[in-house]
Design an enzyme around this catalytic site. Structure first.
Site, mmCIF file in Angstrom:
data_model
loop_
_atom_site.group_PDB
_atom_site.id
_atom_site.type_symbol
_atom_site.label_atom_id
_atom_site.label_comp_id
_atom_site.label_asym_id
_atom_site.label_seq_id
_atom_site.Cartn_x
_atom_site.Cartn_y
_atom_site.Cartn_z
ATOM 1 N N LYS A 219 0.808 -1.230 0.000
ATOM 2 C CA LYS A 219 0.000 0.000 0.000
ATOM 3 C C LYS A 219 0.836 1.273 0.000
ATOM 4 C CE LYS A 219 -4.426 -1.585 1.792
ATOM 5 N NZ LYS A 219 -4.195 -2.979 2.268
ATOM 6 N N GLU B 78 -10.504 6.704 4.233
ATOM 7 C CA GLU B 78 -11.155 5.723 5.084
ATOM 8 C C GLU B 78 -10.149 4.597 5.319
ATOM 9 O OE1 GLU B 78 -11.322 5.925 1.866
ATOM 10 O OE2 GLU B 78 -10.656 3.886 1.364
ATOM 11 N N SER C 259 1.844 -9.799 -0.860
ATOM 12 C CA SER C 259 1.482 -8.379 -0.750
ATOM 13 C C SER C 259 1.859 -7.740 0.580
ATOM 14 C CB SER C 259 -0.024 -8.204 -0.996
ATOM 15 O OG SER C 259 -0.777 -9.034 -0.132
#
Ligand SMILES: *Cc1c(COP(=O)(O)O)cnc(C)c1O
Length: 398
Positions: free
Chosen positions: A94, A116, A382
Site C-alpha cells: 500500500k 477511510e 502483498s
C-alpha cells in the site's frame, strides 16, 4: 521508467462497461481537479524522479523476487517465486500508492490527506506518507474496527494522524467510506481524498494502478534475469485489487496465465465471504460500476474474510473487465486454506505472510504440485503477517 500502463480506461474512465464516475454533483469539480492534476503530473519527469527516489530510498525498492526452494520441493511441481512486497517500509504494497497520492496532493497545494480505512493498513500507510510530506492526515474508521485494530490506531496517532471514529450504520469499512466522502465534500479546497485501492470514481482506479504497476515491472525484469524467460503463471489475492493489478499489468499482453484469488471466507452463504467476482453481479458502489455482492435492491451485502484487507463487497472495475474478457481467472481460497498457507509459509520458508497474501499462497499450494517442474509461478506476497500474529495465535490456541 515510464508511468504508462498496458491497459488504459477510455476518457470517461471506463474499462469496457466498468468504472466510470458515479458521484454526486457536489463532488464533480473536486474529482475533476484530481484528474487534471494527475494527467498533468503522471508523465512529468520531475514528479516521476521524486516518486522513484522515494520508492528506492524510503520504501526500499526494488523488492526481491525470491525463489521459495523448500516450498517448491515440498509441493513437487512448478517453481514458486515470491514477489516480496512484505519487505517494503510499513510492511505491504500500500505504501507504493500512498507515496504517489501524497506527492500529487503536495503538488496540488493541498494541506491535508483524507481517507477511510478498514483494518487500518491503508490508514497507517497514508499517515506515514503524510508525515513524510509534511501534510495533515485525517482517517475515518468504523467504531467496531477501531476496537478490533487497536495497534494500527496507535500507529496512526503516533504518526500524527487524526482518527475519526464512525458510529453510524454498521460501524465498519463501508460506513467509514461514506463518512470520509462526507468530510471531503465539505473540505475539498484544501484536502486530497486518497483512496486505498484501485476502486472509486475515475481517475482513482487508473491512478492507483499506475502507482502499483512498479511491482510487475520489477518482477518481469527480475524473472528475466533469473530464469531468462517469462513466468507461466501469476497469482495474487484480490480485495479491492491493487496488489493484484500492480503485478498483472505488465504481463497482460503476454501469454502468462493470470489468476486472482478472492476470499471464500467461512462459506458461500451471503455475509460469510467476500468473493465478489465469483458470486457478485454488476452494480454501482463508491462511484464506480463494477461487480458487487448485492441484495435484490442493489444494496451491498455484508462480507466476511479472515483477512480484513479483503473484506470488501466491491472490486476494482478493471478486474471486472478482465474477468469478462477472460484474460484473468478469478478463483477462491477460504479462511481455513488461508490459515493453513499462513502456517506453511512460516514453517517452510521462515516468512510470516499477511493473511491477505496467504490466500494467494494457498492457491499456489493447491496448484503447484499439478504442474510440471519446468513451470514458473510468481506469487505476489502483498504484505507481512506481523499484524496478524495475535489473531492467529488465538485461533490456534498457541
Ligand atoms: C489491503 C491489503 C490487501 C488488499 O488490497 P488490494 O487492493 O486488493 O491489494 C492485500 N494484502 C495486504 C497485505 C493488504 O494490506
Amino acid at each position: 521508467m515510464t508511468n504508462t500502463t498496458k491497459q488504459q480506461p477510455d476518457s470517461r474512465g471506463y474499462f469496457g462497461q466498468y468504472g466510470g464516475r458515479y458521484i454526486p454533483k457536489e463532488l464533480e469539480s473536486a474529482i475533476f481537479e484530481v484528474e487534471a492534476a494527475y494527467n498533468k503530473y503522471k508523465n512529468d519527469p520531475e514528479f516521476l524522479t521524486e516518486y522513484q527516489d522515494l520508492l528506492k530510498n524510503y520504501v526500499g525498492r526494488p523488492s526481491p523476487l525470491y525463489l521459495a526452494k523448500k516450498l517448491t520441493a515440498k509441493l513437487g511441481g512448478a517453481k514458486i517465486y515470491l514477489k516480496r512486497e512484505d519487505l517494503n517500509h510499513t510492511g505491504a504494497h500500500k505504501i507504493n500508492h500512498c507515496i504517489g497520492e501524497a506527492l500529487l496532493a503536495k503538488r496540488m497545494g493541498k494541506k491535508k490527506l483524507l481517507a477511510e480505512t478498514g483494518a487500518g493498513q491503508h490508514g497507517v500507510a497514508l499517515a506515514t506518507a503524510a508525515a513524510l510530506m509534511g501534510l495533515e492526515c485525517e482517517i475515518h474508521m468504523g467504531a467496531i474496527d477501531i476496537a478490533k485494530q487497536h495497534a494500527n490506531v496507535i500507529r496512526m496517532k503516533l504518526l500524527g494522524a487524526k482518527v475519526v471514529e464512525v458510529i453510524q450504520g454498521g460501524k465498519t469499512l463501508k460506513d467509514a467510506v461514506d463518512s470520509a466522502f462526507g468530510s471531503f465534500m465539505q473540505n475539498y479546497n484544501d484536502t486530497f481524498f486518497a483512496i486505498g485501492s484501485v476502486v472509486g470514481p475515475h481517475p482513482y482506479p487508473a491512478m492507483v494502478k499506475d502507482f502499483q504497476s512498479v511491482v510487475g515491472r520489477e518482477a518481469k525484469q527480475q524473472i528475466l534475469e533469473q530464469e531468462r524467460r517469462l513466468p507461466d503463471m501469476l497469482i495474487a489475492c484480490v480485495g479491492g485489487g491493487s496488489n493484484a493489478i500492480g503485478l498483472f499489468n505488465e504481463f497482460l499482453g503476454d501469454k502468462t496465465k493470470i489468476i486472482g484469488v478472492e476470499p471464500a471466507g467461512k462459506s458461500f452463504k451471503p455475509g460469510e465471504h467476500a468473493a465478489t467476482l465469483t458470486l457478485g453481479k454488476p452494480g454501482v458502489l463508491h462511484g464506480m460500476m463494477t461487480y458487487l455482492l448485492q441484495d435484490g435492491e442493489g444494496q451491498p451485502l455484508p462480507v466476511h474474510s479472515i483477512a480484513s484487507g479483503l473484506d470488501y463487497p466491491g472490486v476494482g472495475p478493471e478486474h471486472s473487465y478482465l474477468k469478462d474478457a477472460g484474460r484473468v481467472e478469478y478463483v477462491t481460497a477460504n479462511d481455513q486454506e488461508a490459515l493453513n498457507a499462513f502456517l506453511e509459509l512460516s514453517r517452510t520458508e521462515g516468512i510470516i505472510p499477511a493473511l491477505e497474501s496467504s490466500h494467494a499462497v494457498a492457491h499456489a499450494i493447491k496448484i503447484a504440485g499439478t504442474l510440471p517442474k519446468e513451470n514458473i509461478i510468481i506469487v505476489n506476497l502483498s504484505g507481512r503477517g506481523d499484524k496478524d500474529v495475535d489473531f492467529v495465535a488465538e485461533k490456534l490456541n498457541i
